[in-house]
Design a protein around this motif. Sequence first.
Motif, PDB file in Angstrom:
ATOM      1  N   LEU A 165      57.489  82.043  54.944  1.00  0.00           N
ATOM      2  CA  LEU A 165      57.131  80.709  54.451  1.00  0.00           C
ATOM      3  C   LEU A 165      56.115  80.835  53.315  1.00  0.00           C
ATOM      4  O   LEU A 165      55.170  81.630  53.407  1.00  0.00           O
ATOM      5  N   VAL A 166      56.335  80.081  52.243  1.00  0.00           N
ATOM      6  CA  VAL A 166      55.333  79.992  51.174  1.00  0.00           C
ATOM      7  C   VAL A 166      54.944  78.522  51.041  1.00  0.00           C
ATOM      8  O   VAL A 166      55.816  77.657  50.936  1.00  0.00           O
ATOM      9  N   GLY A 173      52.984  79.917  43.809  1.00  0.00           N
ATOM     10  CA  GLY A 173      53.842  79.886  45.000  1.00  0.00           C
ATOM     11  C   GLY A 173      55.300  80.175  44.673  1.00  0.00           C
ATOM     12  O   GLY A 173      55.979  80.908  45.388  1.00  0.00           O
ATOM     13  N   THR A 176      55.762  83.820  43.872  1.00  0.00           N
ATOM     14  CA  THR A 176      55.611  84.620  45.088  1.00  0.00           C
ATOM     15  C   THR A 176      56.893  84.538  45.932  1.00  0.00           C
ATOM     16  O   THR A 176      57.450  85.561  46.349  1.00  0.00           O
ATOM     17  N   ALA A 177      57.368  83.314  46.161  1.00  0.00           N
ATOM     18  CA  ALA A 177      58.580  83.154  46.971  1.00  0.00           C
ATOM     19  C   ALA A 177      59.768  83.831  46.289  1.00  0.00           C
ATOM     20  O   ALA A 177      60.532  84.570  46.933  1.00  0.00           O
ATOM     21  N   GLN A 181      61.386  87.091  47.967  1.00  0.00           N
ATOM     22  CA  GLN A 181      62.719  86.871  48.540  1.00  0.00           C
ATOM     23  C   GLN A 181      63.677  87.939  48.034  1.00  0.00           C
ATOM     24  O   GLN A 181      64.476  88.491  48.788  1.00  0.00           O
ATOM     25  N   TRP A 201      63.932  82.107  54.164  1.00  0.00           N
ATOM     26  CA  TRP A 201      62.810  81.832  53.262  1.00  0.00           C
ATOM     27  C   TRP A 201      62.645  80.329  53.096  1.00  0.00           C
ATOM     28  O   TRP A 201      63.615  79.617  52.817  1.00  0.00           O
ATOM     29  N   THR A 202      61.417  79.834  53.253  1.00  0.00           N
ATOM     30  CA  THR A 202      61.145  78.408  53.086  1.00  0.00           C
ATOM     31  C   THR A 202      59.967  78.251  52.119  1.00  0.00           C
ATOM     32  O   THR A 202      58.981  78.988  52.213  1.00  0.00           O
ATOM     33  N   LEU A 203      60.105  77.320  51.190  1.00  0.00           N
ATOM     34  CA  LEU A 203      59.023  77.012  50.256  1.00  0.00           C
ATOM     35  C   LEU A 203      58.731  75.523  50.384  1.00  0.00           C
ATOM     36  O   LEU A 203      59.645  74.701  50.255  1.00  0.00           O
ATOM     37  N   ILE A 231      66.714  80.101  49.333  1.00  0.00           N
ATOM     38  CA  ILE A 231      65.368  79.640  49.688  1.00  0.00           C
ATOM     39  C   ILE A 231      65.443  78.144  49.992  1.00  0.00           C
ATOM     40  O   ILE A 231      65.921  77.354  49.177  1.00  0.00           O
ATOM     41  N   CYS A 257      58.267  82.459  62.342  1.00  0.00           N
ATOM     42  CA  CYS A 257      57.709  82.995  61.096  1.00  0.00           C
ATOM     43  C   CYS A 257      56.467  83.830  61.377  1.00  0.00           C
ATOM     44  O   CYS A 257      55.562  83.389  62.078  1.00  0.00           O
TER      45      CYS A 257
END
Length: 433
Positions: A165-166, A173, A176-177, A181, A201-203, A231, A257
């Motif tokens: 998670l980001v 952000g 980074t994600a 990823q 992956w969640t943003l 994502i 997570c």
Amino acid sequence: MPAPRIVIIGAGFAGYNVARRLERSMSPHAAQIRIVAPFGYTLYQPLLPQVAAGVLDPRSIAGPLHRLLRRTQLVPGSAVGVDLGAQAVEVSTIDGRTTTLPYDRLVLCPGSVTRTFDIPGLHEHGHGMKNLAEAVYLRDHVVAQLELASIARDPAERAARCGFLVVGGGYSGVETAANLQLLTAQAMRSFPRLDPALLSWTLVDVADRLLPELGGRLGDVALRKLGRRGIDIRLGVSLERLTEDQAVLTDGRVLPCRTAVWTAGVTPAPVVGTLAAPKERGRLVVGADLRLAGHDDVFALGDAAAVPDLVTGNGAVCPPTAQHASRQASVAAHNVVASLRGAPSAEYRHRDLGLAVDLGGGQAVARPVGLGLTGVPAQAVTRGYHLLTVPGMRAKARVLGDWALHRFAGDDLIRLGFLNTRTGALADLEHTA
Ligand SMILES: Cc1cc2nc3c(=O)[nH]c(=O)nc-3n(C[C@H](O)[C@H](O)[C@H](O)COP(=O)(O)OP(=O)(O)OC[C@H]3O[C@@H](n4cnc5c(N)ncnc54)[C@H](O)[C@@H]3O)c2cc1C
């Protein structure tokens, strides 16, 4: 007459560039220049996500102060207090002792730290992306999660170790994600026992759009590109609670997570809070000449200062970006010299040149001088900009070499393991506020 003493606090974009400019514009005996810095390098923060993703070596984005600054004396430590009346800075050196530096001119550039909120579990389990230790730690941590997931028998544990998670949909952000990823997706080849479908992956961001700094269209392009990579982007959503193996979002969703990265904003470095001077949202109030209100001998700039944005007007202040910090440094250095020579000051006025966001894997979005770019042109602008601005020829060569090596040879997925005994959470690696 003894040479005037100039003390600079912080050696980031602002502080390092002030020192460099002062060295250029003053003869060796015209002033004694000292810079208080906790580390021996000036950090190029915009490439931190690429260090976390293993694209770049940590040293490639750390400009060596001893090499880059010829006449400035490095004081290894942190400023812990400033007595504006007595014109003295109290410094805690890296060996834990305290020393006092008197000054005739003071330049405050301690930058910012990650801004956190009272979210249960965030300090203990969340990770930051603001300094080199955090980026290096995060890489080790992510690789470790995949290694542990591949030997886990419990499906719940496997899911949590593959859940990432980001929080924060700004450039930090999103980069980074996007970059991490890619790291995990490519790493799956090395873990044949792991089902790639487990990767999640969640943003999230409380705002209703991604990358607001880039304007609507490019933010939407980034959203689509990252969505296609799998994502899950949730806007208007934040983090409610974090535990060792679970993140609860404000929309009620519960994510298995073990890696939550918090990039939702910055706030001035803690030393700023010790100064008896007016502040705006924690940043030091300065005039357009970067002087601290009521103190003609003190200048403040970069993320730590609320510098009036004369181009935008309407009482706006400059956003906390590297672009502003390094350009403000030229004006600050000019005004320090001018103040010593009794010459008139200059005002800071800079038209924003735009922003470039590297999404990894050849993808990027950029808005240089108002021109919206995507795909290869955006990637070329993004990487070209970093190459131009990363400090020092060696760093440029290293960055270029790392990009080429990573492009053709991929990632070795080396987990250094040197932080095994520490958790590396926000509370361990950063003074947050
Ligand atoms: C992941 C990420 C991506 C980014 N991408 C971009 C981008 O693409 N474009 C852009 O324009 N900006 C970007 N930024 C923002 C940019 O890096 C900052 O705005 C910029 O670093 C601010 O410069 P500064 O000199 O004010 O602070 P910093 O560069 O943070 O430097 C402050 C320095 O002061 C030191 N310090 C702190 N406290 C003390 C103390 N008490 N005593 C002595 N030293 C102290 C710190 O260790 C640090 O070295 C990004 C930031 C991050 C984290």
